[in-house]
Design an enzyme around this catalytic site. Structure first.
Site, PDB file in Angstrom:
ATOM      1  N   GLN A  23      39.847  24.934  47.616  1.00  0.00           N
ATOM      2  CA  GLN A  23      38.645  24.418  46.964  1.00  0.00           C
ATOM      3  C   GLN A  23      38.964  23.500  45.788  1.00  0.00           C
ATOM      4  O   GLN A  23      38.357  22.444  45.624  1.00  0.00           O
ATOM      5  CB  GLN A  23      37.792  25.581  46.466  1.00  0.00           C
ATOM      6  CG  GLN A  23      37.277  26.502  47.559  1.00  0.00           C
ATOM      7  CD  GLN A  23      36.398  27.590  46.997  1.00  0.00           C
ATOM      8  OE1 GLN A  23      35.219  27.376  46.752  1.00  0.00           O
ATOM      9  NE2 GLN A  23      36.973  28.764  46.766  1.00  0.00           N
ATOM     10  N   ASP A  48      55.241  23.162  50.912  1.00  0.00           N
ATOM     11  CA  ASP A  48      55.115  24.602  51.083  1.00  0.00           C
ATOM     12  C   ASP A  48      55.830  25.296  49.921  1.00  0.00           C
ATOM     13  O   ASP A  48      57.025  25.063  49.695  1.00  0.00           O
ATOM     14  CB  ASP A  48      55.753  25.006  52.420  1.00  0.00           C
ATOM     15  CG  ASP A  48      55.546  26.460  52.779  1.00  0.00           C
ATOM     16  OD1 ASP A  48      55.272  27.274  51.871  1.00  0.00           O
ATOM     17  OD2 ASP A  48      55.657  26.792  53.972  1.00  0.00           O
ATOM     18  N   THR A 113      44.073  33.507  37.640  1.00  0.00           N
ATOM     19  CA  THR A 113      42.899  34.271  38.048  1.00  0.00           C
ATOM     20  C   THR A 113      42.548  35.405  37.088  1.00  0.00           C
ATOM     21  O   THR A 113      43.412  35.921  36.365  1.00  0.00           O
ATOM     22  CB  THR A 113      43.168  34.876  39.449  1.00  0.00           C
ATOM     23  OG1 THR A 113      42.104  35.744  39.827  1.00  0.00           O
ATOM     24  CG2 THR A 113      44.457  35.687  39.456  1.00  0.00           C
ATOM     25  N   ASP A 114      41.301  35.818  37.143  1.00  0.00           N
ATOM     26  CA  ASP A 114      40.836  36.996  36.417  1.00  0.00           C
ATOM     27  C   ASP A 114      41.457  38.285  36.948  1.00  0.00           C
ATOM     28  O   ASP A 114      41.450  39.312  36.267  1.00  0.00           O
ATOM     29  CB  ASP A 114      39.308  37.096  36.514  1.00  0.00           C
ATOM     30  CG  ASP A 114      38.815  37.147  37.958  1.00  0.00           C
ATOM     31  OD1 ASP A 114      39.203  36.255  38.737  1.00  0.00           O
ATOM     32  OD2 ASP A 114      38.045  38.053  38.312  1.00  0.00           O
ATOM     33  N   TYR A 137      47.742  41.017  44.936  1.00  0.00           N
ATOM     34  CA  TYR A 137      47.393  39.630  44.623  1.00  0.00           C
ATOM     35  C   TYR A 137      47.424  39.400  43.115  1.00  0.00           C
ATOM     36  O   TYR A 137      48.045  38.446  42.627  1.00  0.00           O
ATOM     37  CB  TYR A 137      46.013  39.293  45.183  1.00  0.00           C
ATOM     38  CG  TYR A 137      45.437  38.008  44.641  1.00  0.00           C
ATOM     39  CD1 TYR A 137      45.954  36.777  45.027  1.00  0.00           C
ATOM     40  CD2 TYR A 137      44.389  38.028  43.725  1.00  0.00           C
ATOM     41  CE1 TYR A 137      45.434  35.586  44.510  1.00  0.00           C
ATOM     42  CE2 TYR A 137      43.854  36.850  43.219  1.00  0.00           C
ATOM     43  CZ  TYR A 137      44.383  35.634  43.606  1.00  0.00           C
ATOM     44  OH  TYR A 137      43.867  34.461  43.094  1.00  0.00           O
ATOM     45  N   TRP A 162      35.842  33.753  40.435  1.00  0.00           N
ATOM     46  CA  TRP A 162      34.697  33.638  41.340  1.00  0.00           C
ATOM     47  C   TRP A 162      34.413  32.174  41.711  1.00  0.00           C
ATOM     48  O   TRP A 162      33.285  31.682  41.609  1.00  0.00           O
ATOM     49  CB  TRP A 162      33.451  34.273  40.715  1.00  0.00           C
ATOM     50  CG  TRP A 162      33.560  35.741  40.440  1.00  0.00           C
ATOM     51  CD1 TRP A 162      34.692  36.480  40.287  1.00  0.00           C
ATOM     52  CD2 TRP A 162      32.464  36.660  40.270  1.00  0.00           C
ATOM     53  NE1 TRP A 162      34.381  37.810  40.041  1.00  0.00           N
ATOM     54  CE2 TRP A 162      33.030  37.946  40.023  1.00  0.00           C
ATOM     55  CE3 TRP A 162      31.083  36.516  40.297  1.00  0.00           C
ATOM     56  CZ2 TRP A 162      32.241  39.084  39.812  1.00  0.00           C
ATOM     57  CZ3 TRP A 162      30.302  37.644  40.075  1.00  0.00           C
ATOM     58  CH2 TRP A 162      30.875  38.910  39.852  1.00  0.00           C
TER      59      TRP A 162
END
Length: 312
Positions: A23, A48, A113-114, A137, A162
Site C-alpha cells: 500500500q 528481495d 508498526t504499532d 510479526y 491500521w
C-alpha cells in the site's frame, strides 16, 4: 494534533522505494508522480530483502537521494508458524537495506508498526516507550528497528498503524467485500487504534524528504509515530466504512460488536495501539488528517462516481 498537509513545491529528487505492490509503496509512486518527483520502486522477485545483493543492485541503478524501505513480511497470523522467514525479511533484510544506505551515504525512511507494543498502555505510546511485542510479526519488526539503528545514523523510523487505501489488502476492502456477501458482520470492539491512510503517509514522507536529503540537522534522525488523527475501535472503523458506503448507495450489513476472545487469531494483537504523534508534528510542522476525512477519499476511489450517479 493534526493539520492538513502543507502544500509546497518539493525540489526534484530521486527516491528509491524498496517494495512495489504494498500500500505505501504504491502510494509513494502515485503521490510522487503527482509532485513531479522521480520515484523508483521495485519488489520481488527483482528486489528481495532475503537477497541483499538485489537491493544493492537496485540502489546502484537508481543512484537515489533518499531510500524508503516499504517492503515487509506483513502476514501477521502466518508469521506465527513462519518466524524464520518473517525475521529474515523484517529484521535481517531491514538491517541490510540500512547498511547499504550507509555505504552510499543516503538517508533511509523505514516503515514500522504499532505491533512492537503490547497494548497495555492507557495513553498513546511515545517513541521512547519500551517495546514488548506480542507476536512474531511484532518481534520481527522490533528487531528490524534495532538493526536499522545499528547500521545507519541517518535513519527515520516511522511507526504507523491500521493502514488502509484503495490499493492492496486492508480492512476497508475486506469489510466492503464481506459486507456485500453477508447480512451481518461481527467486528472486534475491544481493540483501539488510529486508522491511517496510505496516501497520507506517502504525502508525509514526500513532504519531509527535502529536509532529510539536505541533512542539515542531526536532530531529525530517529523514530517517529505517525497515524491518522483520532482513535477508534475496529467496530467503529467498520461502522464508518459502512456509513459512507450507504451514503454512496450500497446495501450494508448489520454490525455486531464482539470481543477479541470471540474472534481468536493465531497472533495476539495489542488491545491498545494509540501512538502519540507529537514528536513528528513538533519536528516537521504538520500531522495527518482525521482518518474519517481520508476514508472518504478512499471510498470515493473504491466506489466511483459512475456508481453513485446510478443510485442517486
Amino acid at each position: 494534533v493534526s493539520a492538513k498537509l502543507p502544500i509546497e513545491d518539493v525540489p526534484s529528487m530521486k527516491i528509491a522505494v524498496v517494495g512495489s505492490e504494498g500500500q505505501i509503496a504504491h502510494s509513494l509512486r502515485v503521490r510522487g508522480r503527482a509532485r513531479g518527483l522521480s520515484v523508483f520502486s521495485a519488489g520481488r522477485p527483482e528486489v528481495d530483502l532475503t537477497r541483499p545483493q538485489t537491493v544493492g543492485e537496485f540502489l546502484d541503478r537508481v543512484e537515489p537521494d533518499l531510500v524508503v524501505n516499504a517492503a515487509a513480511y506483513t502476514a501477521v497470523d502466518k508469521a506465527e508458524n513462519d518466524s524464520e522467514h518473517a525475521f529474515l525479511v523484517n529484521a535481517t533484510g531491514a538491517g541490510e537495506v540500512a547498511r547499504l544506505c550507509s555505504q552510499i551515504n543516503r538517508p533511509l525512511v523505514h516503515i514500522s508498526t504499532d505491533y512492537v507494543f503490547d497494548g497495555s498502555s492507557r495513553t498513546p505510546y511515545v517513541e521512547t516507550d519500551a517495546v514488548l511485542p506480542l507476536s512474531v510479526y511484532g518481534a520481527s519488526k522490533a528487531a528490524g528497528e534495532m538493526a536499522v539503528r545499528r547500521a545507519l545514523v541517518k535513519n527515520i523510523i516511522i511507526r504507523t498503524a491500521w493502514v488502509y487505501g484503495a490499493h492492496g489488502r486492508n480492512f476497508v476492502k475486506t469489510m466492503l467485500r464481506l459486507g456485500a456477501e453477508r447480512p451481518e458482520l461481527g467486528v472486534v470492539d475491544d481493540q483501539r487504534g488510529s486508522p491511517t491512510s496510505a496516501l497520507d503517509l506517502a504525502d508525509a514522507i514526500l513532504q519531509i524528504a527535502p529536509r532529510l536529503v539536505a541533512n542539515s540537522d542531526a536532530a531529525l534522525w530517529g523514530t517517529y509515530h505517525l497515524t491518522g488523527a483520532t482513535e477508534t475501535t475496529w467496530h467503529g472503523f467498520a461502522a464508518e466504512i459502512f456509513r459512507q458506503a450507504s451514503v454512496r448507495g450500497a446495501i450494508v450489513p448489520r454490525l455486531k460488536a464482539i470481543t477479541t476472545a470471540e474472534y481468536p487469531t493465531p497472533a495476539r494483537r495489542p488491545a491498545y495501539s494509540g501512538l502519540d504523534n507529537t514528536r513528528f508534528v513538533s519536528t516537521f510542522g504538520f500531522g495527518l488528517p482525521d482518518w474519517r476525512a481520508s476514508l472518504a477519499s478512499c471510498m470515493s476511489e473504491l466506489m466511483p462516481v459512475s456508481f453513485t450517479e446510478k443510485v442517486a
